[in-house]
Design a protein around this motif. Structure first.
Motif, PDB file in Angstrom:
ATOM      1  N   GLY A  73       0.981  -1.147   0.016  1.00  0.00           N
ATOM      2  CA  GLY A  73      -0.116   0.303  -0.088  1.00  0.00           C
ATOM      3  C   GLY A  73       1.109   1.091   0.231  1.00  0.00           C
ATOM      4  O   GLY A  73       2.504   1.353   0.213  1.00  0.00           O
ATOM      5  N   ILE A  74       0.023   2.231  -0.135  1.00  0.00           N
ATOM      6  CA  ILE A  74       1.309   3.805  -0.017  1.00  0.00           C
ATOM      7  C   ILE A  74       1.599   3.911   2.238  1.00  0.00           C
ATOM      8  O   ILE A  74       0.455   4.025   2.688  1.00  0.00           O
ATOM      9  N   HIS A  75       3.189   3.355   2.179  1.00  0.00           N
ATOM     10  CA  HIS A  75       3.081   4.245   3.258  1.00  0.00           C
ATOM     11  C   HIS A  75       3.960   4.698   3.154  1.00  0.00           C
ATOM     12  O   HIS A  75       4.664   5.284   2.110  1.00  0.00           O
ATOM     13  N   CYS A  76       4.393   5.534   4.963  1.00  0.00           N
ATOM     14  CA  CYS A  76       4.507   6.708   5.592  1.00  0.00           C
ATOM     15  C   CYS A  76       5.681   6.118   5.650  1.00  0.00           C
ATOM     16  O   CYS A  76       5.074   5.941   7.512  1.00  0.00           O
ATOM     17  N   MET A  77       6.778   7.388   6.242  1.00  0.00           N
ATOM     18  CA  MET A  77       7.685   6.911   7.299  1.00  0.00           C
ATOM     19  C   MET A  77       7.400   8.343   7.974  1.00  0.00           C
ATOM     20  O   MET A  77       7.523   9.629   7.323  1.00  0.00           O
ATOM     21  N   TRP A  78       7.962   8.651   8.917  1.00  0.00           N
ATOM     22  CA  TRP A  78       8.102   9.699  10.008  1.00  0.00           C
ATOM     23  C   TRP A  78       9.730   9.814  10.525  1.00  0.00           C
ATOM     24  O   TRP A  78       9.736   8.956  10.982  1.00  0.00           O
ATOM     25  N   MET A  79      10.256  10.961  11.436  1.00  0.00           N
ATOM     26  CA  MET A  79      11.293  10.660  12.153  1.00  0.00           C
ATOM     27  C   MET A  79      11.073  11.130  13.685  1.00  0.00           C
ATOM     28  O   MET A  79      11.934  11.701  14.577  1.00  0.00           O
ATOM     29  N   LYS A  80       9.512  10.428  13.550  1.00  0.00           N
ATOM     30  CA  LYS A  80       9.646  11.617  15.184  1.00  0.00           C
ATOM     31  C   LYS A  80      10.493  10.324  15.985  1.00  0.00           C
ATOM     32  O   LYS A  80      10.896   9.270  16.623  1.00  0.00           O
ATOM     33  N   ASP A  81      10.606  11.315  17.263  1.00  0.00           N
ATOM     34  CA  ASP A  81      11.975  10.765  18.404  1.00  0.00           C
ATOM     35  C   ASP A  81      13.204   9.965  17.940  1.00  0.00           C
ATOM     36  O   ASP A  81      13.524   8.941  18.354  1.00  0.00           O
ATOM     37  N   THR A  82      13.352  10.520  16.714  1.00  0.00           N
ATOM     38  CA  THR A  82      14.969   9.704  15.775  1.00  0.00           C
ATOM     39  C   THR A  82      15.099  10.891  15.411  1.00  0.00           C
ATOM     40  O   THR A  82      15.460  11.364  14.937  1.00  0.00           O
ATOM     41  N   THR A  83      16.896  11.126  16.147  1.00  0.00           N
ATOM     42  CA  THR A  83      18.254  12.210  16.200  1.00  0.00           C
ATOM     43  C   THR A  83      18.751  11.419  14.993  1.00  0.00           C
ATOM     44  O   THR A  83      19.365  12.600  14.668  1.00  0.00           O
ATOM     45  N   LEU A  84      19.100  10.559  14.742  1.00  0.00           N
ATOM     46  CA  LEU A  84      20.278  10.256  12.923  1.00  0.00           C
ATOM     47  C   LEU A  84      18.849  10.621  12.318  1.00  0.00           C
ATOM     48  O   LEU A  84      18.153   9.858  11.609  1.00  0.00           O
ATOM     49  N   PRO A  85      20.064  10.953  11.166  1.00  0.00           N
ATOM     50  CA  PRO A  85      19.430  11.322   9.877  1.00  0.00           C
ATOM     51  C   PRO A  85      19.606  10.061   9.059  1.00  0.00           C
ATOM     52  O   PRO A  85      20.711   9.426   9.462  1.00  0.00           O
ATOM     53  N   LEU A  86      18.289   9.887   8.323  1.00  0.00           N
ATOM     54  CA  LEU A  86      18.465   8.550   7.414  1.00  0.00           C
ATOM     55  C   LEU A  86      17.454   8.599   6.635  1.00  0.00           C
ATOM     56  O   LEU A  86      16.604   9.547   6.121  1.00  0.00           O
ATOM     57  N   SER A  87      17.762   8.068   4.955  1.00  0.00           N
ATOM     58  CA  SER A  87      17.729   7.684   3.836  1.00  0.00           C
ATOM     59  C   SER A  87      16.241   6.706   3.654  1.00  0.00           C
ATOM     60  O   SER A  87      16.669   5.652   4.651  1.00  0.00           O
ATOM     61  N   VAL A  88      14.997   6.458   3.950  1.00  0.00           N
ATOM     62  CA  VAL A  88      14.714   5.403   3.252  1.00  0.00           C
ATOM     63  C   VAL A  88      14.396   5.657   1.730  1.00  0.00           C
ATOM     64  O   VAL A  88      13.834   5.883   0.695  1.00  0.00           O
ATOM     65  N   ALA A  89      14.358   4.020   1.581  1.00  0.00           N
ATOM     66  CA  ALA A  89      13.726   3.239   0.394  1.00  0.00           C
ATOM     67  C   ALA A  89      12.512   2.459   0.488  1.00  0.00           C
ATOM     68  O   ALA A  89      12.379   1.549   1.337  1.00  0.00           O
ATOM     69  N   PHE A  90      12.130   3.049  -0.287  1.00  0.00           N
ATOM     70  CA  PHE A  90       9.993   1.892  -0.402  1.00  0.00           C
ATOM     71  C   PHE A  90      10.160   1.086  -1.747  1.00  0.00           C
ATOM     72  O   PHE A  90      10.537   1.703  -2.692  1.00  0.00           O
ATOM     73  N   LEU A  91       9.664  -0.200  -0.783  1.00  0.00           N
ATOM     74  CA  LEU A  91      10.270  -1.289  -2.645  1.00  0.00           C
ATOM     75  C   LEU A  91       9.035  -1.736  -2.122  1.00  0.00           C
ATOM     76  O   LEU A  91       8.084  -2.112  -1.157  1.00  0.00           O
ATOM     77  N   ASP A  92       8.282  -2.273  -3.222  1.00  0.00           N
ATOM     78  CA  ASP A  92       7.635  -2.938  -4.583  1.00  0.00           C
ATOM     79  C   ASP A  92       7.733  -4.076  -3.835  1.00  0.00           C
ATOM     80  O   ASP A  92       8.396  -4.998  -2.908  1.00  0.00           O
ATOM     81  N   GLU A  93       6.457  -5.262  -4.086  1.00  0.00           N
ATOM     82  CA  GLU A  93       6.497  -6.991  -3.639  1.00  0.00           C
ATOM     83  C   GLU A  93       7.728  -7.497  -4.009  1.00  0.00           C
ATOM     84  O   GLU A  93       8.295  -8.400  -3.983  1.00  0.00           O
ATOM     85  N   ALA A  94       8.583  -7.051  -4.895  1.00  0.00           N
ATOM     86  CA  ALA A  94       9.673  -7.917  -5.530  1.00  0.00           C
ATOM     87  C   ALA A  94      10.648  -7.205  -5.371  1.00  0.00           C
ATOM     88  O   ALA A  94      12.017  -7.733  -5.761  1.00  0.00           O
TER      89      ALA A  94
END
Length: 147
Positions: A73-94
C-alpha cells in the motif's frame, strides 16, 4: 511537590523507553543491492514498525532497518523521536526500489511511497546516493551460510 514528582516520572519513563528501544533484539538478515551487502534488522511486527529506529544514537556503516508491512500500500515514514539522519527506500512486492527519500531527524514530516510498497528500508542519510542506488534497483536476500 506534585510537579517534581511528575518531572521525575516523565524522566524515568523517557529513560526506560530509550533503554527498551536500544535493547531491541530484532531478527537480523543480510541483503544486497547492486554490489553492496548490508545488515538489517527486521521490523516485521506492529511494535517494531512503530518504534523503528527511534531513540537510537548510532547506526553502524552498511546497517539499517527493513520495515515489512503486512500488505502492500501507500506507506509513509516519519522521524518522531529519531535523532539519526536517515534515508528511506520504498520497495514493492518484488523488492524493487520504488522511490528514495531523505528524512529530517525529529520531525513528523511524512515521506511516502509513490505507489504500493511492501517494504521500507532505512539507512544512514545519503547511503543510497553515495552508492548510486536508485529507483528500479532490486534488493536481494543473501542465502543463510549457517554462521
Amino acid at each position: 511537590m506534585l510537579r517534581s514528582c511528575l518531572a521525575v516520572l516523565l524522566m524515568v519513563s523517557s529513560l526506560s523507553n530509550t533503554a527498551e528501544a536500544e535493547d531491541q533484539s530484532l531478527p537480523v538478515v543480510k541483503l544486497s543491492i547492486l554490489d553492496h551487502v548490508i545488515t538489517v534488522e527486521l521490523a516485521d511486527t506492529t511494535a517494531a514498525r512503530t518504534t523503528g529506529l527511534m531513540y537510537r544514537t548510532y547506526l553502524p556503516k552498511d546497517s539499517g532497518m527493513l520495515f515489512v508491512f503486512p500488505v502492500a500500500g501507500i506507506h509513509c515514514m516519519w522521524m518522531k523521536d529519531t535523532t539519526l539522519p536517515l534515508s528511506v527506500a520504498f520497495l514493492d512486492e518484488a523488492k524493487e526500489i520504488i522511490n528514495i527519500a531523505e528524512m529530517t531527524p525529529e520531525t513528523l514530516i511524512p515521506h511516502c511511497s509513490v505507489r504500493a510498497a511492501r517494504y521500507a528500508l532505512e539507512m544512514n542519510t545519503g547511503w543510497f546516493a553515495a552508492r548510486k542506488i536508485k529507483a528500479g534497483d532490486r534488493v536481494m536476500q543473501l542465502p543463510d551460510t549457517g554462521r
